[in-house]
Design a protein around this motif. Structure first.
Motif, PDB file in Angstrom:
ATOM      1  N   ARG A  41       0.826  -1.211   0.000  1.00  0.00           N
ATOM      2  CA  ARG A  41       0.000   0.000   0.000  1.00  0.00           C
ATOM      3  C   ARG A  41       0.862   1.264   0.000  1.00  0.00           C
ATOM      4  NH1 ARG A  41      -1.523   4.612   1.476  1.00  0.00           N
ATOM      5  NH2 ARG A  41      -3.171   5.144   2.935  1.00  0.00           N
ATOM      6  N   TYR A  42       1.899   1.296   0.827  1.00  0.00           N
ATOM      7  CA  TYR A  42       2.701   2.521   0.949  1.00  0.00           C
ATOM      8  C   TYR A  42       3.758   2.646  -0.151  1.00  0.00           C
ATOM      9  CZ  TYR A  42       0.379   4.089   5.113  1.00  0.00           C
ATOM     10  OH  TYR A  42      -0.587   4.571   5.971  1.00  0.00           O
ATOM     11  N   ARG A  91       3.107   2.104  -3.272  1.00  0.00           N
ATOM     12  CA  ARG A  91       2.391   2.805  -4.340  1.00  0.00           C
ATOM     13  C   ARG A  91       2.321   4.297  -4.060  1.00  0.00           C
ATOM     14  NH1 ARG A  91       2.211   2.708  -8.356  1.00  0.00           N
ATOM     15  NH2 ARG A  91       0.062   3.090  -8.948  1.00  0.00           N
ATOM     16  N   GLN A  92       2.340   4.673  -2.790  1.00  0.00           N
ATOM     17  CA  GLN A  92       2.331   6.087  -2.416  1.00  0.00           C
ATOM     18  C   GLN A  92       3.717   6.704  -2.561  1.00  0.00           C
ATOM     19  OE1 GLN A  92       0.180   7.227   1.260  1.00  0.00           O
ATOM     20  NE2 GLN A  92       2.093   8.183   1.943  1.00  0.00           N
ATOM     21  N   GLU A  93       4.745   5.966  -2.134  1.00  0.00           N
ATOM     22  CA  GLU A  93       6.104   6.490  -2.136  1.00  0.00           C
ATOM     23  C   GLU A  93       6.736   6.475  -3.525  1.00  0.00           C
ATOM     24  OE1 GLU A  93       7.866   7.863   0.283  1.00  0.00           O
ATOM     25  OE2 GLU A  93       6.300   7.635   1.803  1.00  0.00           O
ATOM     26  N   PRO A 140       5.154   6.256  -7.020  1.00  0.00           N
ATOM     27  CA  PRO A 140       3.915   6.156  -7.809  1.00  0.00           C
ATOM     28  C   PRO A 140       4.072   5.443  -9.145  1.00  0.00           C
ATOM     29  CG  PRO A 140       4.166   8.358  -6.882  1.00  0.00           C
ATOM     30  CD  PRO A 140       5.464   7.643  -6.632  1.00  0.00           C
ATOM     31  N   TYR A 164      -5.471   0.805  -3.809  1.00  0.00           N
ATOM     32  CA  TYR A 164      -4.145   1.430  -3.757  1.00  0.00           C
ATOM     33  C   TYR A 164      -3.312   1.177  -5.011  1.00  0.00           C
ATOM     34  CZ  TYR A 164      -5.445   2.101   1.103  1.00  0.00           C
ATOM     35  OH  TYR A 164      -6.104   2.479   2.245  1.00  0.00           O
ATOM     36  N   LYS A 197       6.146   0.511   6.647  1.00  0.00           N
ATOM     37  CA  LYS A 197       6.081   1.910   6.218  1.00  0.00           C
ATOM     38  C   LYS A 197       7.479   2.506   6.095  1.00  0.00           C
ATOM     39  CE  LYS A 197       1.667   2.702   8.551  1.00  0.00           C
ATOM     40  NZ  LYS A 197       0.967   3.449   9.619  1.00  0.00           N
TER      41      LYS A 197
END
Length: 442
Positions: free
Chosen positions: A60-61, A63-65, A67, A110, A361
């Motif tokens: 999940r994270y 994909r945030q960190e 992109p 996500y 994370k």
């Protein structure tokens, strides 16, 4: 009117998986060269092995960190099962729907790819993970497979004895059908002596075996079942939350629970229901046999198990204590319960869901920093665990861990036991897990 026959006739045979004869074609046979998933895009490919607390959080994270990264999560189970709160589920404080969560929803939300498969090999020299569905290559790899039950420490090559123990006296410490078997065992128990063997440290969720003993004892107490629970503990004392658990044993279940310290298992005869330990020998009517814990199989597949000063394998990952990548390969990270030694002061981080989520994370941020060409910032986690000890009134105890860098440059741990059981702590537990589920599952 469109008839079914004309609809089939008008469709391309290959699109429907049909052979030239019109029959459904057999699936292609898997080979060593079967590609699980071709590359997509130009960003890095990050493969996460294991879809538990650490693996799903990492996916999940990431994909945030990162992109533009292609993030692939490999998990053998068809749905998420939460070991945290599962002891409470044993006595119906929560229901099955509370523990089980859909894994496709977070993957779609996500933007990572979820593939159900079994990890069967890792070739670090080629940066390939081999699975039951084919092989997948990677730029970065995260191993988040949790633990393995190391029955071989007791039984060596006697697989029959290990299988008999696992099927008749399941430990229920890895998400699987063992939890259901244990719950049925507890609710069908008519009386007698139940033995619980605790794994030697380090092991998954250190305070949870004592919680399991408490919820079982409460169930037997309120249902007037003549049961005795023997906790065979290899440690010299109850830990963590020692005073809180001791009070629960003595005040709530004095006629049910007996804690036996220094009871490291020397020999186990599962067929005749007898355990020989350093604190004496014990016969039993039923048992929850928790063997020693080690890093998950995938860490062994990757040849990343640490060795001690004498050159013996420790059973846990050989990894950087601050940056969480393998010492032998900085493209491979270890997250969660498989992690190795962190500090000479306390050894391992607690092998808990909270720590797995926190480290995941940190690792996602660190990989993002590396991809962007930035300096990697080493971070420290914390830990928090709540444990139910009484079913009526529902009361819990808890433990917190805090970490800092000491004067010697090593990570140091401060532990705070909350030994007084209160309903407020159980309420905090539900707030905690709701926040966690919202973080990576919902």
């Amino acid at each position: 009117m469109i008839h079914r026959r004309s609809l089939l006739t008008g469709a391309p045979a290959l699109a429907l998986g049909l052979s030239a004869t019109g029959l459904l074609a057999a699936p292609a046979a898997l080979t060593a060269d079967t590609i699980l998933k071709p590359r997509e895009g130009r960003g890095p490919r990050i493969v996460v092995c294991g879809g538990g607390w650490g693996g799903m959080t990492a996916a999940r994270y990431l994909r945030q960190e990162v992109p533009d990264a292609e993030v692939i999560l490999l998990e053998r189970n068809p749905f998420f099962w939460s070991c945290p709160m599962s002891n409470k589920w044993l006595i119906n404080v929560v229901d099955t729907a509370f523990l089980t969560q859909d894994m496709l929803h977070p993957a779609n939300k996500y933007g990572y790819t979820l593939i159900q498969c079994e990890i069967i090999g890792i070739e670090r020299d080629r940066k390939i993970v081999r699975t039951s569905q084919g092989s997948v290559d990677y730029d970065f790899l995260i191993l988040a497979g949790g633990i393995r039950n190391a029955y071989d420490v007791w039984f060596g090559d006697d697989k029959a004895a290990a299988d008999y123990t696992r099927t008749h006296f399941p430990s229920a410490y890895i998400p699987s059908a063992e939890h259901v078997a244990l719950k049925n065992k507890i609710h069908n128990f008519k009386g007698g002596t139940i033995v619980m063997t605790l794994p030697p440290p380090p092991h998954r969720c250190p305070p949870s075996p004592y919680e399991r003993a408490c919820v079982m004892a409460w169930h037997f107490k309120v249902n007037n079942i003549p049961a005795k629970i023997l906790i065979l503990d290899p440690k010299p004392m109850i830990a963590p939350i020692g005073a809180g658990y001791r009070a629960a044993f003595d005040e709530l279940y004095p006629d049910i629970i007996t804690h036996v310290p220094n009871a490291r298992v020397r020999e186990l005869d599962p067929y005749n229901k007898r355990i020989m330990t350093e604190a004496g020998d014990f016969d039993f009517d039923e048992a929850i046999i928790m063997p020693p814990h080690q890093a998950s199989d995938m860490v062994f597949y990757a040849d990343l198990i640490a060795r001690d000063a004498e050159g013996r394998p420790t059973g846990w990952a050989d990894m950087h204590p601050r940056l969480f990548h393998a010492n032998a390969d900085d493209s491979v990270y270890i997250v969660g319960d498989s992690m190795g030694t962190i500090s000479p002061q306390f050894g391992h981080y607690p092998k808990s869901a909270h720590v797995a989520n926190y480290i995941a994370k940190i690792v996602a941020r660190n990989i993002g920093q590396r991809v962007r060409g930035q300096d990697v910032v080493a971070e420290l986690p914390d830990n928090l665990c709540y444990m139910l000890v009484n079913g009526d009134p529902r009361e819990a105890i808890s433990v917190e861990f805090f970490y800092e860098i000491g004067p010697d440059g090593n990570v140091q741990q401060t532990q705070i036991d909350v030994d007084v059981r209160t309903p407020d702590l159980l309420e905090e537990d539900f707030v905690w897990i709701d926040g966690m589920f919202n973080d990576f599952l919902r």
